[in-house]
Design a protein around this motif. Structure first.
Motif, PDB file in Angstrom:
ATOM      1  N   TRP A   1       0.833  -1.197   0.000  1.00 20.67           N
ATOM      2  CA  TRP A   1       0.000   0.000   0.000  1.00 20.67           C
ATOM      3  C   TRP A   1       0.870   1.251   0.000  1.00 20.67           C
ATOM      4  O   TRP A   1       0.676   2.182  -0.778  1.00 20.67           O
ATOM      5  CB  TRP A   1      -0.930  -0.021   1.217  1.00 20.67           C
ATOM      6  N   LEU A   2       1.897   1.253   0.871  1.00 15.58           N
ATOM      7  CA  LEU A   2       2.797   2.410   0.939  1.00 15.58           C
ATOM      8  C   LEU A   2       3.452   2.667  -0.411  1.00 15.58           C
ATOM      9  O   LEU A   2       3.591   3.810  -0.849  1.00 15.58           O
ATOM     10  CB  LEU A   2       3.893   2.168   1.984  1.00 15.58           C
ATOM     11  N   PHE A   3       3.855   1.579  -1.068  1.00 19.86           N
ATOM     12  CA  PHE A   3       4.552   1.738  -2.340  1.00 19.86           C
ATOM     13  C   PHE A   3       3.623   2.382  -3.365  1.00 19.86           C
ATOM     14  O   PHE A   3       3.999   3.350  -4.031  1.00 19.86           O
ATOM     15  CB  PHE A   3       5.032   0.385  -2.841  1.00 19.86           C
ATOM     16  N   ILE A   4       2.407   1.897  -3.441  1.00 20.49           N
ATOM     17  CA  ILE A   4       1.517   2.427  -4.475  1.00 20.49           C
ATOM     18  C   ILE A   4       1.141   3.880  -4.187  1.00 20.49           C
ATOM     19  O   ILE A   4       0.971   4.682  -5.100  1.00 20.49           O
ATOM     20  CB  ILE A   4       0.260   1.539  -4.671  1.00 20.49           C
TER      21      ILE A   4
ATOM     22  N   VAL B   1      12.960   4.375  -7.974  1.00 19.42           N
ATOM     23  CA  VAL B   1      11.833   3.441  -7.891  1.00 19.42           C
ATOM     24  C   VAL B   1      12.175   2.282  -6.955  1.00 19.42           C
ATOM     25  O   VAL B   1      11.394   1.920  -6.070  1.00 19.42           O
ATOM     26  CB  VAL B   1      11.464   2.904  -9.292  1.00 19.42           C
ATOM     27  N   GLU B   2      13.374   1.719  -7.141  1.00 22.06           N
ATOM     28  CA  GLU B   2      13.809   0.633  -6.246  1.00 22.06           C
ATOM     29  C   GLU B   2      13.835   1.141  -4.810  1.00 22.06           C
ATOM     30  O   GLU B   2      13.443   0.435  -3.876  1.00 22.06           O
ATOM     31  CB  GLU B   2      15.223   0.147  -6.616  1.00 22.06           C
TER      32      GLU B   2
ATOM     33  N   HIS C   1      13.533   1.404 -18.088  1.00 24.68           N
ATOM     34  CA  HIS C   1      14.819   0.826 -18.484  1.00 24.68           C
ATOM     35  C   HIS C   1      14.768  -0.008 -19.751  1.00 24.68           C
ATOM     36  O   HIS C   1      15.810  -0.343 -20.315  1.00 24.68           O
ATOM     37  CB  HIS C   1      15.377  -0.028 -17.343  1.00 24.68           C
ATOM     38  N   ARG C   2      13.567  -0.393 -20.200  1.00 21.10           N
ATOM     39  CA  ARG C   2      13.524  -1.331 -21.324  1.00 21.10           C
ATOM     40  C   ARG C   2      12.811  -0.794 -22.563  1.00 21.10           C
ATOM     41  O   ARG C   2      12.629  -1.521 -23.516  1.00 21.10           O
ATOM     42  CB  ARG C   2      12.834  -2.636 -20.890  1.00 21.10           C
ATOM     43  N   THR C   3      12.347   0.443 -22.522  1.00 26.34           N
ATOM     44  CA  THR C   3      11.682   0.971 -23.712  1.00 26.34           C
ATOM     45  C   THR C   3      12.449   2.183 -24.228  1.00 26.34           C
ATOM     46  O   THR C   3      13.260   2.764 -23.511  1.00 26.34           O
ATOM     47  CB  THR C   3      10.238   1.417 -23.414  1.00 26.34           C
ATOM     48  N   ARG C   4      12.160   2.543 -25.473  1.00 23.83           N
ATOM     49  CA  ARG C   4      12.874   3.672 -26.065  1.00 23.83           C
ATOM     50  C   ARG C   4      12.542   4.990 -25.366  1.00 23.83           C
ATOM     51  O   ARG C   4      13.443   5.724 -24.979  1.00 23.83           O
ATOM     52  CB  ARG C   4      12.567   3.752 -27.558  1.00 23.83           C
ATOM     53  N   PRO C   5      11.242   5.291 -25.199  1.00 24.52           N
ATOM     54  CA  PRO C   5      10.941   6.537 -24.469  1.00 24.52           C
ATOM     55  C   PRO C   5      11.580   6.542 -23.079  1.00 24.52           C
ATOM     56  O   PRO C   5      12.033   7.578 -22.603  1.00 24.52           O
ATOM     57  CB  PRO C   5       9.412   6.520 -24.349  1.00 24.52           C
ATOM     58  N   GLY C   6      11.647   5.354 -22.465  1.00 21.45           N
ATOM     59  CA  GLY C   6      12.262   5.264 -21.151  1.00 21.45           C
ATOM     60  C   GLY C   6      13.725   5.660 -21.197  1.00 21.45           C
ATOM     61  O   GLY C   6      14.221   6.383 -20.334  1.00 21.45           O
ATOM     62  N   LYS C   7      14.406   5.202 -22.251  1.00 24.46           N
ATOM     63  CA  LYS C   7      15.831   5.534 -22.371  1.00 24.46           C
ATOM     64  C   LYS C   7      16.005   7.035 -22.603  1.00 24.46           C
ATOM     65  O   LYS C   7      16.913   7.665 -22.063  1.00 24.46           O
ATOM     66  CB  LYS C   7      16.438   4.749 -23.528  1.00 24.46           C
TER      67      LYS C   7
ATOM     68  N   VAL D   1       0.711  -4.554  -6.840  1.00 24.71           N
ATOM     69  CA  VAL D   1       1.679  -3.478  -6.702  1.00 24.71           C
ATOM     70  C   VAL D   1       3.043  -3.907  -7.218  1.00 24.71           C
ATOM     71  O   VAL D   1       3.758  -3.133  -7.844  1.00 24.71           O
ATOM     72  CB  VAL D   1       1.741  -3.021  -5.230  1.00 24.71           C
ATOM     73  N   ALA D   2       3.390  -5.166  -6.987  1.00 21.04           N
ATOM     74  CA  ALA D   2       4.661  -5.658  -7.521  1.00 21.04           C
ATOM     75  C   ALA D   2       4.656  -5.522  -9.038  1.00 21.04           C
ATOM     76  O   ALA D   2       5.634  -5.086  -9.647  1.00 21.04           O
ATOM     77  CB  ALA D   2       4.868  -7.114  -7.120  1.00 21.04           C
ATOM     78  N   LEU D   3       3.518  -5.844  -9.644  1.00 22.37           N
ATOM     79  CA  LEU D   3       3.382  -5.738 -11.092  1.00 22.37           C
ATOM     80  C   LEU D   3       3.561  -4.286 -11.544  1.00 22.37           C
ATOM     81  O   LEU D   3       4.283  -3.999 -12.500  1.00 22.37           O
ATOM     82  CB  LEU D   3       1.984  -6.234 -11.483  1.00 22.37           C
ATOM     83  N   ILE D   4       2.894  -3.378 -10.833  1.00 25.04           N
ATOM     84  CA  ILE D   4       3.009  -1.969 -11.193  1.00 25.04           C
ATOM     85  C   ILE D   4       4.456  -1.510 -11.072  1.00 25.04           C
ATOM     86  O   ILE D   4       5.002  -0.842 -11.963  1.00 25.04           O
ATOM     87  CB  ILE D   4       2.097  -1.108 -10.292  1.00 25.04           C
ATOM     88  N   GLY D   5       5.104  -1.905  -9.993  1.00 27.71           N
ATOM     89  CA  GLY D   5       6.494  -1.514  -9.779  1.00 27.71           C
ATOM     90  C   GLY D   5       7.385  -2.019 -10.893  1.00 27.71           C
ATOM     91  O   GLY D   5       8.164  -1.261 -11.478  1.00 27.71           O
ATOM     92  N   VAL D   6       7.265  -3.298 -11.205  1.00 25.94           N
ATOM     93  CA  VAL D   6       8.089  -3.872 -12.267  1.00 25.94           C
ATOM     94  C   VAL D   6       7.762  -3.201 -13.600  1.00 25.94           C
ATOM     95  O   VAL D   6       8.652  -2.902 -14.397  1.00 25.94           O
ATOM     96  CB  VAL D   6       7.870  -5.397 -12.354  1.00 25.94           C
ATOM     97  N   GLY D   7       6.475  -2.933 -13.814  1.00 29.98           N
ATOM     98  CA  GLY D   7       6.070  -2.257 -15.050  1.00 29.98           C
ATOM     99  C   GLY D   7       6.755  -0.904 -15.194  1.00 29.98           C
ATOM    100  O   GLY D   7       7.292  -0.580 -16.251  1.00 29.98           O
TER     101      GLY D   7
END
Ligand SMILES: Nc1ncnc2c1ncn2[C@@H]1O[C@H](COP(=O)(O)OP(=O)(O)OP(=O)(O)O)[C@@H](O)[C@H]1O
Ligand SMILES: [Mg+2]
Lengths: 299, 256, 320
Positions: A17-20, A246-247, A169-175, A157-163
């Motif tokens: 909950w805190l993370f989200i 994020v981590e 880190h893994r998409t072009r806009p992200g880079k 929430v784990a899913l959201i975090g990883v997303g």
């Protein structure tokens, strides 16, 4: 043994909950260097809107099922986008480039305004939207019954975090985003539209804030002042991990979650105290947080 | 050889994989004017940073007047009499030239500034004005320093470093950003002012003509090491120095 | 932002203002006297923040020291039976000064948002302690009796705000403002400008930037504590929510920004405006009070970065 299991599960649920509710705050800071006090308002608005929407729907149709969850999601997105645009385009862009602390004050001003706006819209009474919480029944862990909704927060929430992590880190806009974070001037010299990245980041952060509120709506009674309490808690979480990481927010959420749950079990009166003691110790010893890198100024 | 004012023994500093200083042993006698040369990234600024306490060396010792000052803070090094100017001028950007000097003169050397007496007193004002005159920047007295041309900023930076009368001053690229025509003017004025104060000078410089003209001695750095150390003639004609420092076109000053 | 020139002693101005307030006492209706006294108390806290702003620092936890002052006075009154306002004030200042001295070793190396957040965390710790400790009155806090001065006790019919308390607050506020004015014009005040403008250069001038920040932090804490003592004596009650919670600290920041850092009078003026507007807003538009604050803060940030005092400066500039 049972107490231990209970503490672990409770901590995990609470940490999720805190993370989200804090991830949007750290995202916006990481990219824009804006410590957004109005994050508390976005959370509260998300919660109000979701609770109101759920209430409206439940009034009409008895077995609402997953529509309730859709309502919560839509509420979060609508609130996040509308209020996010309002704040970023309406206020922040006038103060970009000014002192970090001036920007904090500007978001604090927005926070004050939104506090009253909510009171005007939703009134002083409390909104309760417990229905979605019972969609998933109860689940027993180590012999202790838990509400399914609460437990599902953890994988969600784990899913959201990883997303989020993967998006950066893994998409072009992200880079490109990382380039913007690294050096705005060089990024814009390379033809990256920094202003657009700012707007989009702020909207994402705002939606996440509102989503945190919407997901909390079934857990709490939505009353005036929930944003006031939330924002200092979220500060603690993101500061502990390192503003902008994020981590870090994940670690911060786990630490605060564990600390607070343990306090509730053993010394309930220390509940708040523990959170801010951890925050203080981290800030005092490593202001850049557990995950941040200390910066030395080159001359 | 006269007794050394500043002496370093085997200084070393690494930043991750970058060796910014390695086994740097130099000594500067009182009254000398030493020029320091080296390509971009050779470790010249790092050397100044370590000597003035801004960075603590990983290895080696720094002696000033025979006293070990390794690990001193900036404040302690300043109190000991080592001052410096900066590659990028470090001024108080929101204040005027006069206010910059007033503040500098008024607070100088107070580890714990006194809180009961006013800073603006006739003797402080007088001294601030005198410094402005000495460095020929009095014309800009009332200009906010963030609106000054680079040349004046450089001069003010040096003037502020000279407040308090240091025994030794390190000038980090005093002429960078100043046009070639003006360089000699500016440097001439600065050297005159410094000589009259009796300070020992170490200056970092990319322009070999300036170095040849004003330095009594030259130290050349390369990749953190001392490549050559001697009279300007010896060093500037040293084949290794020509190859690695002088031979190339003078590197662009880095004040981004 | 303020430049060096704005620092000038206003001894006469301060004395005049204090004399005027004392002289007006017989004419002031009770609510006005109360507002004036409360504004002086809050203004002291904002004055402390103003010193920090001169150093380029904003604390989002000044409620910490406000609470320490208020609670020190309340506890001394409750448990030690001390009623003398002078002694209570000294107790508040001493408590805050000691704690700020100790915490100062931690905060003096922090700048920007880290300074703001660290102080926020400190104040929230105190809030947590106060709100959960039964011996300290928990969330209900304490009541405080009517104070005396050097053996002069008010008559039973006098009410809380006597001329003695009013005079004490006015005179000590004036004295303190005068001292701060002098300090801002001293090398410490200028060192503050140095910290704000370029700390690196300041260090190379042989000044300990951290030492100067530490000193400013202690001063700001003592001012906040004195403000806390006055407020408690005036209101007669102290609770954690009204002193240590972050929203209270936010209010003080608001006042300090509204006033601006141009002159020691600015925080007091801003606090008075704040109190007056609050009184009327709570009566007529209670739902819009915070909105009013927020909008004002935005307007000040965007159009009046020097705060209300910059208006005074502008007027003066035109007349000169
Ligand atoms: N604080 C720091 N962190 C990491 N690396 C550093 C730091 N300071 C210097 N360096 C690195 O150390 C090396 C030496 O740098 P230094 O600034 O001393 O060079 P320099 O001789 O002054 O060059 P220039 O002529 O460009 O000013 C460079 O490779 C630089 O990137
Ligand atoms: Mg250099």
């Amino acid at each position: 043994m049972m107490a231990l299991a209970a503490i672990v599960v409770d901590s995990l649920v609470y940490a999720s909950w805190l993370f989200i509710v804090s991830i949007g705050l750290t995202l916006i800071f990481g990219v824009m260097n804006v410590l957004n006090v109005a994050h508390g308002s976005l959370y509260a608005l998300g919660a109000y809107t979701a609770a109101w929407g759920v209430g409206m729907y439940v009034g009409g149709a008895p077995d609402a099922g997953y529509v309730l969850l859709a309502i919560m999601l839509v509420a979060a997105i609508v609130v996040g986008v509308l209020v996010g645009i309002l704040i970023e385009r309406g206020v922040l862009r006038w103060v970009y480039g000014r002192d970090e602390i001036v920007i904090v004050l500007a978001t604090y001003a927005v926070f004050l305004v939104l506090e009253d706006v909510m009171k005007l819209i939703f009134g002083p009474e409390s909104y309760i939207a417990f229905q979605p919480r019972f969609l998933f029944g109860t689940v027993s862990v180590a012999g202790i019954p838990y509400v399914g909704y609460d437990l599902l927060l953890v994988p969600l929430v784990a899913l959201i975090g990883v997303g989020i992590w993967a998006a950066i880190h893994r998409t072009r806009p992200g880079k490109l985003l990382i380039a913007v974070i690294h050096d705005r001037e060089i990024a814009s010299a390379l033809g990256i539209n920094v202003a657009r990245f700012f707007t989009v980041t702020f909207l994402c952060g705002a939606i996440l804030g509102a989503l945190g509120g919407a997901l909390s709506a079934p857990l709490i009674s939505v009353v005036p002042g929930i944003g006031v309490e939330l924002i200092v808690l979220a500060f603690a979480v993101v500061v502990i991990g390192g503003l902008g990481s994020v981590e870090g927010a994940a670690i911060g959420a786990l630490l605060v979650g564990l600390g607070r749950t343990a306090a509730v079990f053993f010394r309930p009166e220390l509940e708040l105290f523990v959170v801010f003691v951890v925050m203080t110790v981290v800030l005092a010893v490593r202001p850049e947080g557990l995950f941040g890198k200390p910066q030395t100024r080159r001359i | 050889m006269p007794e050394a004012l500043l002496e370093t023994r085997g200084l070393g500093k690494t930043f991750g994989a970058v060796v910014a200083a390695e086994d740097v042993s130099v000594s500067v006698a009182a009254g000398e004017i030493v020029g320091v040369i080296g390509a971009n990234g050779a470790g010249k600024t790092t050397f100044c940073n370590m000597v003035t306490g801004y960075l603590t060396p990983d290895r080696g010792r720094i002696l000033f007047r025979g006293t070990d000052i390794t690990g001193c803070t900036v404040g302690e090094a300043t109190a000991a009499g080592i001052h410096r100017s900066f590659q990028i001028p470090q001024l108080f950007p929101g204040l005027t030239v006069y206010e910059n000097l007033l503040l500098s003169v008024g607070v100088f050397g107070h580890r714990r500034p006194p809180w009961w007496k006013p800073l603006v007193r006739p003797e402080i004002q007088q001294e601030a004005r005198r410094v402005m005159e000495q460095y020929h920047i009095a014309d800009s007295a009332e200009t906010r320093v963030d609106r000054l041309p680079q040349g004046v900023r450089k001069l003010l930076d040096i003037a502020m470093a000279m407040v308090g009368g240091p025994a030794m001053i390190l000038l980090d690229e005093p002429t960078s950003g100043i046009s070639t025509e003006e360089k000699f003017d500016v440097m001439g004025n600065v050297i005159d002012a410094l000589r009259s104060s009796g300070a020992t000078v170490l200056f970092v410089e990319h322009d070999m003509d300036v170095v040849g003209r004003y330095a009594d001695r030259v130290i050349a750095f390369r990749e953190g090491r001392v490549l050559a150390d001697g009279t300007p003639r010896e060093v500037l004609e040293n084949p290794a120095v020509i190859e690695h420092v002088v031979g190339r076109r003078p590197p662009r000053p880095t004040d981004a | 932002m303020t430049t060096l020139r704005n620092i000038r002693p206003t001894t006469a101005g301060i004395a005049l203002a204090a004399a005027a307030l004392l002289g007006l006492w017989p004419l002031l209706p009770a609510w006005a006297a109360h507002t004036a006294a409360v504004s002086l108390g809050g203004g002291l806290v904002a004055l402390g923040l103003m010193i920090l702003i001169r150093f380029g620092l904003v604390s989002f936890g000044q409620g910490l020291f406000f609470a320490i002052g208020g609670y020190a006075a309340a506890l001394a009154n409750q448990f030690l039976g001390i009623t003398d306002m002078l002694v209570l004030s000294v107790a508040g200042i001493a408590a805050a000064g000691t704690i700020a001295w100790a915490l100062g070793y931690i905060v003096r190396g922090h700048r920007g948002i880290f300074f703001a957040m660290l102080n926020l965390a400190f104040s929230m710790i105190l809030f947590g302690i106060l709100a959960k400790t039964v011996a300290l009155g928990s969330t209900d806090g304490f009541s405080v009796g009517v104070p005396t001065l050097l053996g002069v006790a008010p008559g039973p019919e006098a009410g809380r705000l006597t001329f003695v308390l009013f005079g004490f607050i006015v005179i000590s506020s004036a004295l303190v403002a005068w001292m701060v004015d002098r300090i801002l014009a001293s090398p410490v005040g200028y060192a503050g400008q140095g910290v704000r403008e370029n700390e690196l250069r300041l260090r190379y001038l042989g000044v300990s930037a951290r030492g100067a920040v530490h000193l400013a932090y202690i001063m700001a804490a003592k001012l906040a504590a004195l403000g806390g003592v006055f407020t408690v004596l005036l209101i007669g009650h102290v609770t954690p929510e009204d002193t240590a919670y972050w929203t209270k600290s936010g209010e003080f920041v608001f006042v300090a920004i509204l006033g601006g850092a141009g002159n020691v009078a600015a925080p007091f003026i801003a606090q008075t405006v704040f109190e007056l507007v609050r009184t009327f807003a709570l009566q007529y538009v209670p739902e819009a009070w915070q909105m009013l604050l927020g909008i004002t803060l935005l307007l000040v940030i965007l159009f009046l970065p020097g705060g209300l005092w910059s208006l005074v400066d502008r007027l003066r500039g035109r007349n000169a």
